[in-house]
Design a protein around this motif. Sequence first.
Motif, PDB file in Angstrom:
ATOM      1  N   UNK A  10      26.554  31.963  86.945  1.00 26.79           N
ATOM      2  CA  UNK A  10      27.831  32.058  87.666  1.00 26.79           C
ATOM      3  C   UNK A  10      29.043  31.958  86.736  1.00 26.79           C
ATOM      4  N   UNK A  11      28.857  31.339  85.567  1.00 31.81           N
ATOM      5  CA  UNK A  11      30.001  31.255  84.647  1.00 31.81           C
ATOM      6  C   UNK A  11      29.924  32.335  83.556  1.00 31.81           C
ATOM      7  N   UNK A  12      29.135  33.373  83.802  1.00 32.95           N
ATOM      8  CA  UNK A  12      28.989  34.473  82.839  1.00 32.95           C
ATOM      9  C   UNK A  12      30.352  35.116  82.567  1.00 32.95           C
ATOM     10  N   UNK A  13      30.718  35.234  81.287  1.00 34.40           N
ATOM     11  CA  UNK A  13      32.004  35.856  80.918  1.00 34.40           C
ATOM     12  C   UNK A  13      31.866  37.361  81.085  1.00 34.40           C
ATOM     13  N   UNK A  14      32.913  37.997  81.517  1.00 33.96           N
ATOM     14  CA  UNK A  14      32.740  39.333  82.050  1.00 33.96           C
ATOM     15  C   UNK A  14      33.967  40.198  81.842  1.00 33.96           C
ATOM     16  N   UNK A  15      33.848  41.333  81.231  1.00 31.24           N
ATOM     17  CA  UNK A  15      35.039  42.166  81.083  1.00 31.24           C
ATOM     18  C   UNK A  15      34.795  43.462  80.331  1.00 31.24           C
ATOM     19  N   UNK A  16      35.852  43.966  79.721  1.00 32.72           N
ATOM     20  CA  UNK A  16      35.828  45.259  79.032  1.00 32.72           C
ATOM     21  C   UNK A  16      36.376  45.083  77.625  1.00 32.72           C
ATOM     22  N   UNK A  17      36.002  46.033  76.733  1.00 29.95           N
ATOM     23  CA  UNK A  17      36.426  45.922  75.334  1.00 29.95           C
ATOM     24  C   UNK A  17      37.145  47.194  74.892  1.00 29.95           C
ATOM     25  N   UNK A  18      38.037  47.016  73.906  1.00 28.22           N
ATOM     26  CA  UNK A  18      38.719  48.143  73.255  1.00 28.22           C
ATOM     27  C   UNK A  18      38.972  47.754  71.794  1.00 28.22           C
ATOM     28  N   UNK A  69      44.665  47.844  85.715  1.00 30.82           N
ATOM     29  CA  UNK A  69      43.304  48.360  85.959  1.00 30.82           C
ATOM     30  C   UNK A  69      42.276  47.244  85.771  1.00 30.82           C
ATOM     31  N   UNK A  70      42.437  46.482  84.696  1.00 35.33           N
ATOM     32  CA  UNK A  70      41.493  45.373  84.469  1.00 35.33           C
ATOM     33  C   UNK A  70      41.425  44.470  85.703  1.00 35.33           C
ATOM     34  N   UNK A  71      42.615  44.197  86.255  1.00 38.62           N
ATOM     35  CA  UNK A  71      42.671  43.349  87.448  1.00 38.62           C
ATOM     36  C   UNK A  71      41.929  44.003  88.610  1.00 38.62           C
ATOM     37  N   UNK A  72      42.206  45.295  88.772  1.00 41.67           N
ATOM     38  CA  UNK A  72      41.547  46.063  89.853  1.00 41.67           C
ATOM     39  C   UNK A  72      40.025  46.052  89.699  1.00 41.67           C
ATOM     40  N   UNK A  73      39.551  46.046  88.434  1.00 41.38           N
ATOM     41  CA  UNK A  73      38.101  46.080  88.179  1.00 41.38           C
ATOM     42  C   UNK A  73      37.466  44.682  88.235  1.00 41.38           C
ATOM     43  N   UNK A  74      38.283  43.681  88.483  1.00 34.73           N
ATOM     44  CA  UNK A  74      37.740  42.329  88.612  1.00 34.73           C
ATOM     45  C   UNK A  74      37.348  41.685  87.289  1.00 34.73           C
ATOM     46  N   UNK A  75      37.933  42.149  86.174  1.00 35.66           N
ATOM     47  CA  UNK A  75      37.543  41.589  84.875  1.00 35.66           C
ATOM     48  C   UNK A  75      38.039  40.152  84.721  1.00 35.66           C
ATOM     49  N   UNK A  76      37.178  39.306  84.198  1.00 38.31           N
ATOM     50  CA  UNK A  76      37.593  37.932  83.908  1.00 38.31           C
ATOM     51  C   UNK A  76      38.073  37.802  82.478  1.00 38.31           C
ATOM     52  N   UNK A  77      37.703  38.775  81.636  1.00 40.14           N
ATOM     53  CA  UNK A  77      38.023  38.683  80.206  1.00 40.14           C
ATOM     54  C   UNK A  77      38.274  40.089  79.666  1.00 40.14           C
ATOM     55  N   UNK A  78      38.968  40.130  78.536  1.00 40.07           N
ATOM     56  CA  UNK A  78      39.256  41.424  77.911  1.00 40.07           C
ATOM     57  C   UNK A  78      39.211  41.240  76.411  1.00 40.07           C
ATOM     58  N   UNK A  79      38.409  42.076  75.750  1.00 39.54           N
ATOM     59  CA  UNK A  79      38.302  42.022  74.288  1.00 39.54           C
ATOM     60  C   UNK A  79      39.148  43.145  73.691  1.00 39.54           C
ATOM     61  N   UNK A  80      40.096  42.789  72.839  1.00 38.38           N
ATOM     62  CA  UNK A  80      40.896  43.801  72.138  1.00 38.38           C
ATOM     63  C   UNK A  80      41.042  43.380  70.689  1.00 38.38           C
ATOM     64  N   UNK A  81      41.481  44.329  69.842  1.00 41.40           N
ATOM     65  CA  UNK A  81      41.663  43.941  68.442  1.00 41.40           C
ATOM     66  C   UNK A  81      43.127  43.978  68.063  1.00 41.40           C
ATOM     67  N   UNK A  82      43.451  43.151  67.096  1.00 40.66           N
ATOM     68  CA  UNK A  82      44.802  43.137  66.529  1.00 40.66           C
ATOM     69  C   UNK A  82      44.785  44.071  65.325  1.00 40.66           C
ATOM     70  N   UNK A  83      45.817  44.920  65.223  1.00 42.43           N
ATOM     71  CA  UNK A  83      45.935  45.771  64.035  1.00 42.43           C
ATOM     72  C   UNK A  83      46.606  44.929  62.944  1.00 42.43           C
ATOM     73  N   UNK A  84      45.833  44.611  61.926  1.00 44.39           N
ATOM     74  CA  UNK A  84      46.304  43.782  60.798  1.00 44.39           C
ATOM     75  C   UNK A  84      47.666  44.294  60.322  1.00 44.39           C
ATOM     76  N   UNK A  85      47.806  45.631  60.216  1.00 45.42           N
ATOM     77  CA  UNK A  85      49.043  46.181  59.648  1.00 45.42           C
ATOM     78  C   UNK A  85      50.221  46.169  60.627  1.00 45.42           C
ATOM     79  N   UNK A  86      50.001  45.738  61.885  1.00 42.77           N
ATOM     80  CA  UNK A  86      51.170  45.465  62.753  1.00 42.77           C
ATOM     81  C   UNK A  86      51.706  44.062  62.478  1.00 42.77           C
ATOM     82  N   UNK A  87      50.800  43.184  62.043  1.00 45.52           N
ATOM     83  CA  UNK A  87      51.183  41.782  61.844  1.00 45.52           C
ATOM     84  C   UNK A  87      51.735  41.583  60.429  1.00 45.52           C
ATOM     85  N   UNK A  88      51.012  42.159  59.459  1.00 43.57           N
ATOM     86  CA  UNK A  88      51.458  42.090  58.061  1.00 43.57           C
ATOM     87  C   UNK A  88      51.382  43.529  57.538  1.00 43.57           C
ATOM     88  N   UNK A  89      52.480  44.282  57.629  1.00 40.89           N
ATOM     89  CA  UNK A  89      52.414  45.719  57.343  1.00 40.89           C
ATOM     90  C   UNK A  89      51.832  46.050  55.970  1.00 40.89           C
TER      91      UNK A  89
END
Length: 481
Positions: A10-18, A69-89
């Motif tokens: 029941x506590x399974x983490x659940x979502x989509x990735x990009x 959309x994530x909300x509509x799909x019922x996602x509890x979690x979302x995996x995304x990546x940070x672009x290193x060169x946006x943070x430290x160009x």
Amino acid sequence: MASASALLPRDFEWGFATAAYQIEGGVNEGGRGKSIWDTFCHLEPSRTKNANGDVACDHYHRFEQDFDLLGQYGAGAYRFSIAWSRIIPLGGRNDPVNEEGIRFYNQLIDSLLARGITPWVTLYHWDLPQALHDRYGGWLDVDEVQKDFEHYARVCFERFGDRVCNWITLNEPWIQAVYGYATGGNAPGRSSTNKQSTDGDTTTEPWIVGKALIMSHARAVALYNKEFRHTQRGVIGVSLNGDYFEPWDAEDPQDAEASERRMEFHIGWFANPIFLAKDYPTCMRKQLGDRLPEFTPDDFSLLAQAECDFYGMNYYTAQFAKHGTGEAPLTDVLGNVEELQHDKQGTPVGKESGLHWLRSCPDLFRKHLTRIYKLYGKPIYITENGCPCPGEDKMVKEEAVNDPYRIQYFQDHLDAICKSIEDGSVIKGYFAWSLLDNLEWSDGFGPRFGVTYTDYVTLERTPKKSALLLKDIIAKRQGPL
Ligand code: LGS
């Protein structure tokens, strides 16, 4: 028919990735520096089917809509990546931090949290700042790059760690090392055997890069453990590739050995040092000799301080392994194994999908999960799993949104997770790849992995049927906590 996936905890983490480069676009906005993927796509466009991430899904401007959309799909979690060169160009530890980049990711994080969605952040999904590649060869300089990665990780922990509690250091270091430095099919496209590359040494560079990735991961985790864990109380891990191999000839002990060896070259290469603080697998040392870099006593002590919390598994498919010589230039990196999609009797592995290399093999997924849990003993999160449907790349929107193949693929793979839990594995979450159809790296915009159809001309998003099926499965989970 009742599905096994009702047994998901029941506590399974659940979502989509990009991943950033696959969806963000906005490459010249907000002070972002160039990454090796910008260069790779633009230098010789035929290497990426004339596609690039300049606009991609324009998530940079449309993230609110995507999170709806994530909300509509019922996602509890979302995996995304940070672009290193946006943070430290410019990427390095003495280079300036870009406040606009920080602001962008703060907005993403806050917008997810406002919807009750837990952010899972990948620090590195293959987009090294180009400046570091130019300055000292990027991943080829083991000592320099690990210091710069540690600094970048520190900036992320400091600036986002008050709200982000789930960190993934690296996505698929195997792909970075092998596709970036052996086949040359991914950025930075180095290879001594690929005709489109002008430089590289396929026989040494992947192993150097592998060590740089392992030590960079270790530095980031050791830093987290020492300075951030007790106040931020988060978890940290890494996402490794997860192809599984069965012997081509079930009767031949050499093929049994070849399938194990293939997985050691694929997974043990990174997982032994990362999860066991041990040297590379013996079969790698045996085959590669001194081309495989050594770990010094200091390296081992760092690895030991870098205990992480979970094994992130990206899983798509399985194959058969036959001993002998694989195809150049991959002979070495594949552990001297030939990869086949059918066994000795001609029986194919699994069911075909919309991509030649991806066949749906949920039974082997179960075996893979159970094997990995036994070997490394860490809770597993599936950080990617998904597929394009047969023929989907040629379909118009109205056809593509009806995706029974993907629905079955998800259902079967969730069932396999439940079976592996019954085998005794601890599996704590699942991220479907991907939220949106997006830039599939050197395959361009052809393969569609999304649960949302992206029209690359209008950038309109349309949910596919599979998006909502997942919501239904997960709502019904009633296994033990
Ligand atoms: O989009 C990527 C997905 C799709 O398929 C994601 O960014 C990656 O993290 C991940 O690698 N992904 C992926 N992987 C399967 C790669 C298998 C390549 C096998 C090629 C055999 C010829």
